[in-house]
Scaffold this active site. Structure first.
Site, PDB file in Angstrom:
ATOM      1  N   ASP A 143      42.078  36.183  40.273  1.00  0.00           N
ATOM      2  CA  ASP A 143      41.905  36.512  41.695  1.00  0.00           C
ATOM      3  C   ASP A 143      41.592  37.998  41.873  1.00  0.00           C
ATOM      4  O   ASP A 143      42.278  38.866  41.311  1.00  0.00           O
ATOM      5  CB  ASP A 143      43.212  36.148  42.432  1.00  0.00           C
ATOM      6  CG  ASP A 143      43.055  36.222  43.949  1.00  0.00           C
ATOM      7  OD1 ASP A 143      42.723  37.299  44.466  1.00  0.00           O
ATOM      8  OD2 ASP A 143      43.281  35.195  44.602  1.00  0.00           O
ATOM      9  N   HIS A 190      50.752  35.017  41.647  1.00  0.00           N
ATOM     10  CA  HIS A 190      50.670  35.657  42.969  1.00  0.00           C
ATOM     11  C   HIS A 190      50.704  34.598  44.058  1.00  0.00           C
ATOM     12  O   HIS A 190      50.190  33.486  43.866  1.00  0.00           O
ATOM     13  CB  HIS A 190      49.401  36.518  43.082  1.00  0.00           C
ATOM     14  CG  HIS A 190      48.131  35.721  43.087  1.00  0.00           C
ATOM     15  ND1 HIS A 190      47.430  35.452  44.238  1.00  0.00           N
ATOM     16  CD2 HIS A 190      47.448  35.110  42.085  1.00  0.00           C
ATOM     17  CE1 HIS A 190      46.363  34.733  43.941  1.00  0.00           C
ATOM     18  NE2 HIS A 190      46.348  34.508  42.642  1.00  0.00           N
ATOM     19  N   ARG A 250      42.158  40.011  44.050  1.00  0.00           N
ATOM     20  CA  ARG A 250      43.175  40.852  44.696  1.00  0.00           C
ATOM     21  C   ARG A 250      44.289  41.284  43.742  1.00  0.00           C
ATOM     22  O   ARG A 250      45.092  42.152  44.060  1.00  0.00           O
ATOM     23  CB  ARG A 250      43.776  40.095  45.884  1.00  0.00           C
ATOM     24  CG  ARG A 250      42.729  39.739  46.928  1.00  0.00           C
ATOM     25  CD  ARG A 250      43.239  38.689  47.891  1.00  0.00           C
ATOM     26  NE  ARG A 250      43.473  37.404  47.235  1.00  0.00           N
ATOM     27  CZ  ARG A 250      43.917  36.316  47.865  1.00  0.00           C
ATOM     28  NH1 ARG A 250      44.182  36.345  49.146  1.00  0.00           N
ATOM     29  NH2 ARG A 250      44.105  35.188  47.188  1.00  0.00           N
ATOM     30  N   CYS A 279      46.325  36.332  37.166  1.00  0.00           N
ATOM     31  CA  CYS A 279      45.286  35.472  37.725  1.00  0.00           C
ATOM     32  C   CYS A 279      43.985  36.269  37.860  1.00  0.00           C
ATOM     33  O   CYS A 279      44.009  37.482  38.068  1.00  0.00           O
ATOM     34  CB  CYS A 279      45.718  34.944  39.092  1.00  0.00           C
ATOM     35  SG  CYS A 279      44.526  33.787  39.816  1.00  0.00           S
ATOM     36  N   CYS A 328      47.776  31.773  45.725  1.00  0.00           N
ATOM     37  CA  CYS A 328      46.901  31.547  44.566  1.00  0.00           C
ATOM     38  C   CYS A 328      46.042  30.301  44.815  1.00  0.00           C
ATOM     39  O   CYS A 328      46.575  29.202  45.013  1.00  0.00           O
ATOM     40  CB  CYS A 328      47.728  31.379  43.300  1.00  0.00           C
ATOM     41  SG  CYS A 328      46.721  31.158  41.815  1.00  0.00           S
TER      42      CYS A 328
HETATM   43 CO    CO Z   1      45.370  33.000  41.705  1.00  0.00          CO
END
Ligand code: CO
Length: 208
Positions: A43, A97, A45, A41, A100
């Site tokens: 993202d 994750h 993190r 992803c 999400c």
């Molecule tokens: Co995500």
């Protein structure tokens, strides 16, 4: 964020790498031979290499919202084809994750404009597994389970491609489904039973 920090960090990073191995950048410049394709992803993190403890040259990375493998997305399909057919990676990983935002958005009714067709693919995963998901009463648990089922379905989408089918047969390429637990930092192998999935879908999706 002061972007000058990035360039200062970069100078430090170069020094650290050269202190450990004076030949580090010469070697990087010679080419890449990664054994792993990581589809994660976007993202902020989910920092692919860092969470796996891998460095430059060790992993080919593709990231998009909610780690999707969509057959008409030229971007992810180009990455998969290049990694599998040219770099000849040995493993392809779809890594989702928990928490999400993309998966969360797909569980809610909201018009998100250009994101709608992208998230629609996650809604399709929900529909496929609706009975199992709706049987979960705890909302957080249902959310986590959809993250995992989405990873599983994206692995299935990989198996639907000619490149992955060919490489699985000819050189035993492996597909893996993982989840990164943002709350603990732990990387979890979902241990998806690909033999059963392959058996079930190949009747319809066999290409090669
Ligand atoms: Co995500």
């Amino acid at each position: 964020m002061d972007l000058n920090r990035v360039f200062t960090n970069n100078e430090h990073w170069i020094k650290e790498k050269l202190a450990l191995n004076p030949d580090f950048f010469n070697k990087l410049g010679q080419g890449q031979n990664p054994e792993l394709l990581f589809i994660g992803c976007s993202d902020s993190r989910v920092s692919a290499e860092e969470l796996m403890g891998l460095g430059p040259g060790e992993v080919f990375v593709h990231r998009n919202i909610a780690n999707m493998v969509i057959s008409i997305d030229l971007n992810v399909m180009s990455v998969v084809n290049y990694a599998v057919e040219h770099l000849k990676v040995k493993h392809v990983v779809v890594c989702g994750h928990y928490s999400c935002g993309g998966v969360k958005a797909a569980m809610q009714s909201a018009d998100l404009g250009i994101l709608n067709p992208w998230l629609r693919n996650i809604r399709d995963v929900f529909r496929l597994h609706k009975n199992k998901l709706n049987a979960i009463t705890d909302e957080e648990e249902k959310y986590d389970r959809l993250v995992e089922l989405n990873v599983q379905e994206q692995c299935v989408n990989l198996i639907k491609t000619a490149a992955v089918q060919k490489a699985s047969r000819e050189r035993d390429l492996k597909v893996h489904g993982w989840v990164f637990d943002i709350h603990t930092g732990k990387l979890i192998d979902l241990k998806i039973d690909f033999n059963t999935i392959l058996h079930n879908i190949m009747e319809i999706y066999h290409l090669d």
